[in-house]
Design an enzyme around this catalytic site. Structure first.
Site, PDB file in Angstrom:
ATOM      1  N   GLN A 107       0.773  -1.245   0.000  1.00 35.41           N
ATOM      2  CA  GLN A 107       0.000   0.000   0.000  1.00 35.41           C
ATOM      3  C   GLN A 107       0.804   1.295   0.000  1.00 35.41           C
ATOM      4  OE1 GLN A 107      -3.408   2.354   2.599  1.00 35.41           O
ATOM      5  NE2 GLN A 107      -3.121   0.226   3.053  1.00 35.41           N
ATOM      6  N   ARG A 134       6.854  -9.135 -10.407  1.00 33.57           N
ATOM      7  CA  ARG A 134       7.394 -10.459 -10.704  1.00 33.57           C
ATOM      8  C   ARG A 134       6.435 -11.221 -11.603  1.00 33.57           C
ATOM      9  NH1 ARG A 134      10.156 -12.792  -5.423  1.00 33.57           N
ATOM     10  NH2 ARG A 134       8.624 -11.361  -4.573  1.00 33.57           N
ATOM     11  N   GLU A 143       1.236  -1.248   8.275  1.00 34.37           N
ATOM     12  CA  GLU A 143       0.436  -0.116   8.762  1.00 34.37           C
ATOM     13  C   GLU A 143       0.348   0.014  10.286  1.00 34.37           C
ATOM     14  OE1 GLU A 143      -1.563   2.397   7.143  1.00 34.37           O
ATOM     15  OE2 GLU A 143      -1.814   3.018   9.226  1.00 34.37           O
ATOM     16  N   ASP A 178       0.498   3.827   5.985  1.00 34.10           N
ATOM     17  CA  ASP A 178       0.738   3.471   4.586  1.00 34.10           C
ATOM     18  C   ASP A 178       0.434   4.633   3.642  1.00 34.10           C
ATOM     19  OD1 ASP A 178       1.649   0.916   4.939  1.00 34.10           O
ATOM     20  OD2 ASP A 178      -0.311  -0.012   4.793  1.00 34.10           O
ATOM     21  N   GLY A 200      -7.878  20.379  19.638  1.00 32.79           N
ATOM     22  CA  GLY A 200      -7.462  21.773  19.765  1.00 32.79           C
ATOM     23  C   GLY A 200      -8.051  22.450  20.987  1.00 32.79           C
ATOM     24  N   GLY A 201      -8.070  23.749  20.951  1.00 30.83           N
ATOM     25  CA  GLY A 201      -8.544  24.527  22.089  1.00 30.83           C
ATOM     26  C   GLY A 201     -10.066  24.687  22.126  1.00 30.83           C
TER      27      GLY A 201
HETATM   28  N1  CAO Z   1      11.935  -9.918  -9.205  1.00 28.26           N
HETATM   29  C1  CAO Z   1      12.656 -10.659  -8.328  1.00 28.26           C
HETATM   30  N2  CAO Z   1      12.597 -10.487  -7.004  1.00 28.26           N
HETATM   31  C2  CAO Z   1      11.755  -9.548  -6.537  1.00 28.26           C
HETATM   32  C3  CAO Z   1      10.985  -8.748  -7.397  1.00 28.26           C
HETATM   33  C4  CAO Z   1      11.098  -8.963  -8.797  1.00 28.26           C
HETATM   34  N3  CAO Z   1      10.403  -8.250  -9.681  1.00 28.26           N
HETATM   35  N4  CAO Z   1      10.241  -7.919  -6.644  1.00 28.26           N
HETATM   36  C5  CAO Z   1      10.550  -8.196  -5.361  1.00 28.26           C
HETATM   37  N5  CAO Z   1      11.457  -9.162  -5.289  1.00 28.26           N
HETATM   38  C6  CAO Z   1      12.053  -9.757  -4.097  1.00 28.26           C
HETATM   39  C7  CAO Z   1      12.857  -8.784  -3.249  1.00 28.26           C
HETATM   40  O1  CAO Z   1      14.102  -8.563  -3.817  1.00 28.26           O
HETATM   41  C8  CAO Z   1      12.915  -9.548  -1.926  1.00 28.26           C
HETATM   42  O2  CAO Z   1      13.940 -10.505  -1.995  1.00 28.26           O
HETATM   43  P1  CAO Z   1      15.021 -10.744  -0.808  1.00 28.26           P
HETATM   44  O3  CAO Z   1      14.220 -10.971   0.425  1.00 28.26           O
HETATM   45  O4  CAO Z   1      15.742 -11.976  -1.275  1.00 28.26           O
HETATM   46  O5  CAO Z   1      15.868  -9.568  -0.719  1.00 28.26           O
HETATM   47  C9  CAO Z   1      11.608 -10.316  -1.907  1.00 28.26           C
HETATM   48  O6  CAO Z   1      11.036 -10.163  -3.211  1.00 28.26           O
HETATM   49  C10 CAO Z   1      10.589  -9.874  -0.892  1.00 28.26           C
HETATM   50  O7  CAO Z   1      10.528  -8.472  -0.724  1.00 28.26           O
HETATM   51  P2  CAO Z   1      10.101  -7.878   0.660  1.00 28.26           P
HETATM   52  O8  CAO Z   1      10.982  -8.425   1.738  1.00 28.26           O
HETATM   53  O9  CAO Z   1      10.052  -6.410   0.548  1.00 28.26           O
HETATM   54  O10 CAO Z   1       8.596  -8.424   0.805  1.00 28.26           O
HETATM   55  P3  CAO Z   1       7.865  -9.070   2.062  1.00 28.26           P
HETATM   56  O11 CAO Z   1       6.546  -9.505   1.529  1.00 28.26           O
HETATM   57  O12 CAO Z   1       8.644 -10.100   2.775  1.00 28.26           O
HETATM   58  O13 CAO Z   1       7.656  -7.840   3.068  1.00 28.26           O
HETATM   59  C11 CAO Z   1       6.909  -5.639   3.684  1.00 28.26           C
HETATM   60  C12 CAO Z   1       6.673  -6.887   2.846  1.00 28.26           C
HETATM   61  C13 CAO Z   1       5.867  -4.598   3.321  1.00 28.26           C
HETATM   62  C14 CAO Z   1       6.786  -5.981   5.187  1.00 28.26           C
HETATM   63  C15 CAO Z   1       8.329  -5.096   3.414  1.00 28.26           C
HETATM   64  O14 CAO Z   1       8.464  -4.909   2.030  1.00 28.26           O
HETATM   65  C16 CAO Z   1       8.625  -3.771   4.113  1.00 28.26           C
HETATM   66  O15 CAO Z   1       8.877  -3.730   5.320  1.00 28.26           O
HETATM   67  N6  CAO Z   1       8.640  -2.665   3.357  1.00 28.26           N
HETATM   68  C17 CAO Z   1       9.004  -1.369   3.862  1.00 28.26           C
HETATM   69  C18 CAO Z   1       7.912  -0.772   4.693  1.00 28.26           C
HETATM   70  C19 CAO Z   1       6.601  -0.686   3.952  1.00 28.26           C
HETATM   71  O16 CAO Z   1       6.476  -0.115   2.895  1.00 28.26           O
HETATM   72  N7  CAO Z   1       5.568  -1.201   4.612  1.00 28.26           N
HETATM   73  C20 CAO Z   1       4.203  -0.949   4.188  1.00 28.26           C
HETATM   74  C21 CAO Z   1       3.659  -2.010   3.391  1.00 28.26           C
HETATM   75  S1  CAO Z   1       1.982  -1.624   3.082  1.00 28.26           S
HETATM   76  O17 CAO Z   1       1.193  -2.158   4.434  1.00 28.26           O
END
Ligand code: CAO
Length: 415
Positions: free
Chosen positions: A17, A38, A139, A168, A247-248
């Site tokens: 998000q 991906r 979030e 988010d 607020g106030g």
């Molecule tokens: N091709 C190949 N690999 C890809 C890719 C693509 N097109 N797109 C993503 N990936 C890979 C990433 O490189 C990552 O790989 P590694 O773990 O090996 O480095 C993997 O996909 C997973 O990415 P991620 O760790 O960001 O995803 P997740 O689902 O595990 O975590 C989230 C999600 C949101 C917790 C994390 O991305 C995060 O903390 N983001 C920053 C804060 C944020 O924006 N949070 C709000 C999210 S909205 O509620």
């Protein structure tokens, strides 16, 4: 009519998000937003909270309007080359991966600079540098870490998160401002830069009045507009203030006619000082306008509970809309508690484009939130979100790849 961000190309490497709200705003202002996903899977939200089998979820569609979608496996060496070509062609790379993910993929800031020194790299992370910088964040974690949860809810209950996605969507907004600011600075400097919006920082920015109150509390030990005054106790930290106005001008949520069966038959009522005499007239307590115990804001503070109880006796005789109409006539600030159903059906919001109906090839028609920021010379037309990889061939052709090369890359699993 041209758009404010015409000609700006965004490499949208965002998911879920926070990042997608940012790039959707930029797309609404006219940027060409190319979302990299991906192959086979795409943004995880495409399949989350689905209401129709095998169709992109509302979660996804409502965050990814006006974008193009390309599929690239950015861990595949040939896929990496495609991403490099995009980096060279785009102005901004936006990402919100877990900390370190972009570096692990090989796209460090230094590498991106080598490829395109004008590139702006904009990131959402849960936390800024510090003890939690390596944490993944969603979030509600941000709401808790940014001060929103500890200050939301009622004094006798646990911390509460709000339905407003301040972690988010709120951070997405902050990041979008950072990006357009960096684009502006680039017009003088000729250089790109990194832009970071941490979700904790974004939430705290929106909770600044509570940091104000923390310092007031430390100095005076009491905050007279909080419901804990005069009978409750204050501790060391800003307490939960229920529905008290920040607020106030003291305010509270009051029952209206029908509250017994309608969970949203309520109105927010503000006892604004300049209209106190009018409030007294409307609720039939004319004597309060001159009574020294009620006549001034300071005198009223210890009686706020009783005052709101008396006003509620009046609001309970009216529907929230009737009360609103009467109070507005006297310039008394108030607001009906609107349900999502009422908001979705409100014609004036459709007219302004704040809520729009969009047609989608596999989903059909659905409602979404339009651009809340209206520019007179850059009107927003909301167009549907892309299907997964819908624009891969088109974008590959723009990058100079021939159809044969595209098909070879596809066979190799790079796109
Ligand atoms: N091709 C190949 N690999 C890809 C890719 C693509 N097109 N797109 C993503 N990936 C890979 C990433 O490189 C990552 O790989 P590694 O773990 O090996 O480095 C993997 O996909 C997973 O990415 P991620 O760790 O960001 O995803 P997740 O689902 O595990 O975590 C989230 C999600 C949101 C917790 C994390 O991305 C995060 O903390 N983001 C920053 C804060 C944020 O924006 N949070 C709000 C999210 S909205 O509620």
């Amino acid at each position: 009519m041209s758009k404010a961000l015409d000609g700006v190309r965004i490499l949208d490497f965002t998911h879920v998000q926070s990042g997608p709200t940012c790039t959707q705003l930029l797309a609404w202002f006219g940027a060409d937003v190319i979302k990299v996903e991906r192959a086979g899977a795409g943004d995880i939200t495409r399949e989350q909270l689905r209401d129709i089998p095998d169709v992109d979820s509302l979660y996804f569609t409502m965050l990814n309007h006006n974008k193009r979608s390309v599929t690239i496996d950015t861990k595949n060496p040939e896929g990496k080359q495609v991403l490099e070509a995009l980096i060279q062609k785009c102005d901004v790379l936006v990402e919100n991966f877990a900390p370190g993910a972009l570096d692990r993929m090989g796209f460090t800031w230094e590498r991106i600079q080598e490829l395109n020194p004008r590139m702006i790299v904009a990131s959402v992370k849960g936390f800024g540098p510090g003890p939690y910088e390596d944490c993944k964040v969603y979030e509600n974690v941000a709401q808790c870490a940014g001060g929103a949860a500890s200050t939301t809810g009622f004094d006798d209950g646990p911390p509460v998160v709000t339905g407003a996605q301040i972690g988010d969507s709120g951070t997405g907004l902050h990041l979008a401002l950072g990006i357009v600011t960096a684009l502006y600075q680039r017009t003088h400097s000729g250089r790109g830069q990194r832009v970071l919006a941490a979700m904790q920082d974004g939430v705290l920015n929106l909770c600044r009045v509570k940091l104000r109150d923390q310092q007031r509390l430390e100095r005076t030990g009491v905050m007279k507009e909080y419901p804990q005054y005069p009978n409750g106790e204050f501790g060391e930290a800003v307490p939960r203030a229920g529905n008290a106005s920040g607020g106030g001008q003291p305010g509270w949520i009051l029952k209206c006619k029908g509250w017994e069966t309608d969970p949203n038959a309520y109105i927010y009522f503000i006892t604004q000082a300049p209209v106190w005499a009018k409030i007294c007239n409307v609720i039939g307590k004319e004597e309060w306008a001159t009574d020294p115990d009620y006549a001034t804001p300071a005198a009223r503070l210890p009686h706020l509970k009783d005052i709101f109880a008396e006003i509620e006796r009046w609001t309970m005789t009216k529907s929230k809309f009737e009360a609103m109409q009467i109070l507005n006539k006297y310039d008394i600030p108030c607001g009906p508690i609107l349900s999502m159903k009422e908001i979705a059906e409100e014609p004036s919001l459709r007219k302004t484009g704040t809520i729009v109906e969009v047609d989608h090839p596999t989903r059909g028609k659905y409602l979404t939130v339009g651009n809340p920021i209206k520019l007179s010379d850059s009107p927003t037309e909301v167009t549907r979100s892309p299907l997964l990889g819908e624009h891969t061939d088109e974008v590959m052709a723009e990058l100079g790849y021939s159809p044969e090369q595209v098909s070879a890359l596809r066979t190799a699993g790079a796109i």
